[in-house]
Design a protein around this motif. Structure first.
Motif, PDB file in Angstrom:
ATOM      1  N   ALA A 228      18.937  21.030   7.523  1.00  0.00           N
ATOM      2  CA  ALA A 228      19.448  20.106   6.023  1.00  0.00           C
ATOM      3  C   ALA A 228      20.701  19.935   6.836  1.00  0.00           C
TER       4      ALA A 228
ATOM      5  N   ASN B 146      17.410  20.163  -1.941  1.00  0.00           N
ATOM      6  CA  ASN B 146      17.748  21.693  -1.797  1.00  0.00           C
ATOM      7  C   ASN B 146      16.924  22.305  -2.727  1.00  0.00           C
TER       8      ASN B 146
ATOM      9  N   TYR C  83      21.395  24.538   0.170  1.00  0.00           N
ATOM     10  CA  TYR C  83      22.554  24.056   0.005  1.00  0.00           C
ATOM     11  C   TYR C  83      23.715  24.854  -0.878  1.00  0.00           C
TER      12      TYR C  83
ATOM     13  N   VAL D 209      29.509  21.818  -1.421  1.00  0.00           N
ATOM     14  CA  VAL D 209      29.017  20.422  -1.233  1.00  0.00           C
ATOM     15  C   VAL D 209      29.872  19.308  -2.553  1.00  0.00           C
TER      16      VAL D 209
ATOM     17  N   GLU E  37      27.258  28.614   4.319  1.00  0.00           N
ATOM     18  CA  GLU E  37      26.605  26.879   4.234  1.00  0.00           C
ATOM     19  C   GLU E  37      25.735  26.675   3.780  1.00  0.00           C
ATOM     20  N   PHE E  38      24.675  27.881   4.660  1.00  0.00           N
ATOM     21  CA  PHE E  38      22.959  27.592   3.946  1.00  0.00           C
ATOM     22  C   PHE E  38      22.529  28.770   4.521  1.00  0.00           C
TER      23      PHE E  38
END
Length: 918
Positions: free
Chosen positions: A440, A469, A477, A482, A700-701
């Motif tokens: 991603a 996503n 995500y 974000v 973050e992921f």
């Protein structure tokens, strides 16, 4: 030697994902131990001790479910105390079978000590109430300060309120505290309503040492956070945040009028005075469930199918006369049945409503979808999410707008930019070269694109951030983070989250935190709070104004101005990919505070892309998919997640299978820099579920555990070859492949039998490989090792997007890399503008070295990996050519080997002005 299942220690709750699965296992093990005790002879004492231990383990959570209820549990305890092995074994068998089969939902006998109904309990019921087999069953949680000794009488009283006309029947679960209610809410998938009776306390009434660790995954357990007199309302808010589908009712001896009017009562469906007529509560519970059970379009379609209608419209198949009266296609009618033909029409009269301009039951169905999925608005799509993406892109973008977009997103987004005239600014996802796939797009990369546009004076033209996503391979995500940081740079940004594979996530609290609509709700509430205003003011005072050229911004946590920020979020989901809808069933979910500016264009885009003859069965299936997920999606999605984890564990810990096959872990699929938690894999021994939830909240992921990248290269199979082998030999269907892997995805349709089929296939193949290598000589081993090396080590580098040719850029020297793709796309319509170069020719190498630049005339999309390695107007780089030359896949959209790569001629590009077709 394998350990007897009945002797296994019960796992700590912190290591359990789905307590309902643990419960079923515990009763199954207890059943085995009880049978052994009943036939134990000389080992009777040991058998009784084992049963005592197993029974105590099973009872840790049993208060969370209505079945088997106090009477059966009391009888079990008594039989165990009396040493009556035969009776204990018979009762355990009864309960275990009913739990596994679900018979307690349909058969009143399952609740009694023998096969005759207890007339002392049921004599007040009308005779036809006993036939509940065809009525859906659910459970109601009653949280009350009443003495537990009174709970059985309370249950019997509510049972007597059943009426013949009730469309459902239910049983009651009691809890005496906040903690016990939170535990029941999490583990009991049958719950549909919660009745809160003012006056209960906070702490659990049960001895469950690891209760707090288990519950705190989804619920904050701190009695100090509860203000005096607000225990019920705090619990209501807590339940609604974790399981928003549940109906909540409050019984209070305070003035119900003042309570009902307070903001804190918003999660409640209704407030009752403590002494209200009990039948009103019963009717409210039934009515609340019925609101979710109602499927406006499907219900009306069933009525329409039963009406005697003469059809004089353009749909001969309607009513089936052209089929059942045919000499040649009657088998079509036999195969599909009559209902699907009777429920067909090209008319929008008779209550069928119009998908293009809904005013009746389709509009009601869309409102129900919005409620269920946590959106402000919802639209139904019958042409798949490919079309839904184009609708949203065309609705929110106009020519010249800049869209920051993942280059690896579905091709529908790219075609949407061609249609709308928007300029894509392609940003790159992190590569997973070893698996020939991308992950991603890092937040840092997205912020860099925004800041580059700001530095170039083009931030006002940046309209949308468009991301997938979760990705095909399961990369989720952190949408909240974000959106928050991007909104700090441009407060009116629109976000399009393509959640084609992720529609189910709303109904699973583990996944919901990673969804677009979930993030929109959290951020809306956050930015309206005084606490955030204080947080922002302190941050702003410390940091001051920021310069878009300041590289420190890329690593700093940015906060948006609450007075300027707008929450504008669109989510598309392929309902058919993860829910019970027909193929091409899709939904568009909207949380846009400025939708009044978009509603007209959205309607036009919807008209442009939606058939005027939509499939009625698709619309009905979307209606039904919403009903199912709102009523049982919580349990279904947790079970499918649990099944995926069991498959992962079975493959990766099997001594033979794991030599040749392996499921990639979060550590394999997400680089450490994006896994701040350090989570290596889900579940013990690598982590507890509290660790996993922390990672889902903050990393973050994260990797969707229901999507399993099964590495097959170590067995000598490429993804396409292995996919074909599984289908042809084992009847196992796989959707997506890479160079050395296939994607195994669990969904709400999968069972343990499906999992066993896959494991058996892998075990059989592993044994065959072992046997072949053992019987072959050194040459066979060398050939096998070379094949594995080619698949697992000698993999091609993944190409990044290079840039748009200067002819398609407004500012060729600027830092931002957006481009006019639409004119490049349409230039290729004129063959005089195009030329072809063959992939293996020396001309390509010469032009890469000496020029002129090669510019793609169209999209080139290899399957796998399925992302466009060329788009119209893109300058083709050496890495893209090297990747294509190493590709060994047969399906490459936009490329024909006999012709070669389609290019725009340099002469056609010469002197071309950006943005012009001439």
């Amino acid at each position: 030697m394998n350990q007897d299942p009945s002797q296994k220690e019960s796992p700590r709750l912190a290591n359990v994902l789905v307590a309902a699965s643990l419960r079923a296992d515990q009763w199954r093990h207890l059943n085995a131990a009880a049978r052994a005790w009943a036939g134990g002879g000389a080992n009777a004492a040991q058998g009784r001790e084992r049963c005592t231990k197993q029974f105590a383990e099973a009872m840790r959570l049993e208060q969370c479910w209505a079945y088997p209820g106090e009477r059966l549990l009391a009888a079990l305890r008594q039989a165990l105390a009396d040493g009556d092995a035969a009776l204990f074994a018979r009762l355990v068998q009864k309960v275990s079978s009913a739990i596994l089969s679900g018979d307690y939902r349909r058969d009143e006998n399952a609740w009694e000590l023998d096969d005759d109904l207890d007339r002392n309990v049921l004599d007040a019921l009308p005779p036809d109430i006993l036939g509940v087999q065809d009525k859906p069953y659910f459970e109601v949680l009653v949280v009350t300060p009443a003495d537990p000794a009174q709970w059985l009488r309370s249950k019997d009283e509510m049972r007597r309120m059943r009426r013949a006309e009730d469309p459902f029947h239910y049983a009651v679960v009691h809890a005496g505290s906040f903690e016990d209610a939170a535990l029941a809410m999490i583990v009991n998938h049958d719950l549909q309503a919660v009745v809160l009776v003012d006056g209960f306390g906070f702490s659990s009434h049960h001895d469950i040492p690891d209760l707090k660790d288990f519950v705190s995954r989804h619920v904050s357990l701190d009695a100090d956070d509860v203000r005096p007199g607000t225990m019920s309302l705090t619990l209501a808010r807590t339940i609604k945040n974790s399981r928003p589908e549940l109906d909540l009712y409050l019984l209070t001896d305070r003035a119900p009028e003042s309570v009902a009017g307070s903001d804190e009562a918003a999660p409640l469906r209704r407030v009752f005075h403590h002494v209200e007529e009990p039948m009103e509560i019963h009717l409210s519970i039934i009515d609340g469930v019925n609101d979710r059970y109602e499927t406006p379009y499907f219900d009306n379609l069933k009525k329409y199918a039963m009406r005697p209608i003469g059809t004089f419209h353009a749909l001969p198949i309607a009513r089936g006369k052209s089929i059942f009266g045919s000499n040649w296609i009657r088998d079509m009618g036999h195969f599909y049945g009559t209902n699907i033909l009777f429920a067909e029409s090209s008319a929008t009269t008779g209550g069928l409503d119009s998908l293009l301009e809904p005013t009746g039951n389709i509009k009601r169905a869309q409102n129900a979808v919005a409620r269920a999925f946590g959106a402000k608005r919802a639209y139904l799509g019958t042409n798949g999410t490919s079309t839904s993406n184009k609708i949203v892109v065309q609705a929110v973008c106009k020519p010249g707008d800049i869209v920051i977009v993942d280059r690896n997103c579905h091709k529908s987004h790219h075609y949407g930019f061609v249609l709308s005239g928007a300029q894509p600014y392609y940003v790159e996802a992190f590569p997973l070269t070893q698996y020939s796939m991308y992950g991603a797009v890092p937040l840092r990369t997205i912020k860099q694109a925004l800041l580059d546009c700001a530095a170039g004076g083009k931030l006002d033209r940046v309209k949308v951030v468009d991301m997938t996503n979760c990705t095909f391979d399961g990369h989720m995500y952190n949408p909240r983070r974000v959106m928050e940081e991007c909104l700090a740079i441009k407060p009116d940004l629109i976000f399009l989250w393509d959640e084609a594979w992720f529609g189910f996530a709303r109904f699973n609290p583990m996944h919901r935190r990673r969804t677009a609509m979930g993030a929109a709700a959290v951020l809306t509430q956050r930015y309206h709070s005084q606490a955030y205003r204080d947080e922002y003011a302190a941050w702003k005072a410390k940091r001051g104004e920021f310069d878009p050229a300041d590289p420190a911004l890329l690593d700093e946590r940015l906060l948006p101005d609450p007075d300027r920020v707008r929450i504008r979020v669109y989510q598309t989901n392929s309902t058919h990919k993860s829910m019970s809808a027909f193929r091409q069933g899709s939904m568009m979910l909207v949380w846009d505070e400025d939708f009044h500016h978009v509603e007209g264009p959205f309607e036009e885009a919807f008209f442009a892309h939606t058939s005027t003859s939509p499939n009625l069965q698709l619309i009905a299936s979307l209606d039904l998919a919403r009903r199912q997920m709102e009523l049982e999606g919580y349990g279904l999605t947790l079970r499918m997640t649990d099944l995926a984890l069991k498959i992962r564990r079975a493959i990766n810990t099997h001594p033979l299978i794991s030599k040749y096959f392996r499921v990639a872990t979060p550590e394999d699929m997400i680089p450490a820099e994006f896994r701040e938690s350090g989570l290596r894999d889900y579940g013990p021994p690598d982590s507890s579920w509290l660790d996993a939830i922390e990672a889902l909240d903050h990393d973050e992921f994260a990797l969707d555990p229901t999507r399993l990248t099964l590495i097959c290269g170590a067995a000598g199979f490429d993804g396409t070859q292995f996919k074909g082998l599984l289908a042809e030999r084992f009847d196992i269907q796989i959707n997506k492949t890479s160079r050395n892997s296939v994607l195994v995805q669990t969904n709400i349709n999968n069972t343990h039998s499906d999992a066993a089929l896959l494991i058996k296939a892998l075990a059989d193949l592993s044994r065959e490989i072992e046997s072949r290598l053992a019987q072959g000589g050194a040459l066979d081993r060398t050939v096998f090792d070379d094949r594995v090396r080619a698949l697992m080590t000698d993999v091609p580098d993944l190409p990044n997007f290079s840039r748009f040719h200067d002819a398609f850029r407004d500012q060729p020297d600027g830092a931002s890399n957006e481009g006019h793709m639409r004119p490049a796309f349409f230039m290729a319509y004129d063959e005089d503008n195009c030329e072809y170069v063959r992939l293996g020719s020396e001309d390509i190498d010469k032009r890469l070295r000496d020029g002129p630049e090669m510019v793609s005339a169209n999209f080139v999309i290899p399957y796998p990996p399925g992302f466009p390695i060329m788009v119209p107007g893109q300058v083709i780089g050496a890495d893209t050519i090297a990747f294509m030359r190493k590709l060994d896949v047969k399906e490459i959209h936009g490329y024909h080997a006999a012709q070669g790569i389609k290019l725009i001629k340099p002469s056609a590009l010469a002197g071309r002005r950006a943005g012009s077709l001439h």
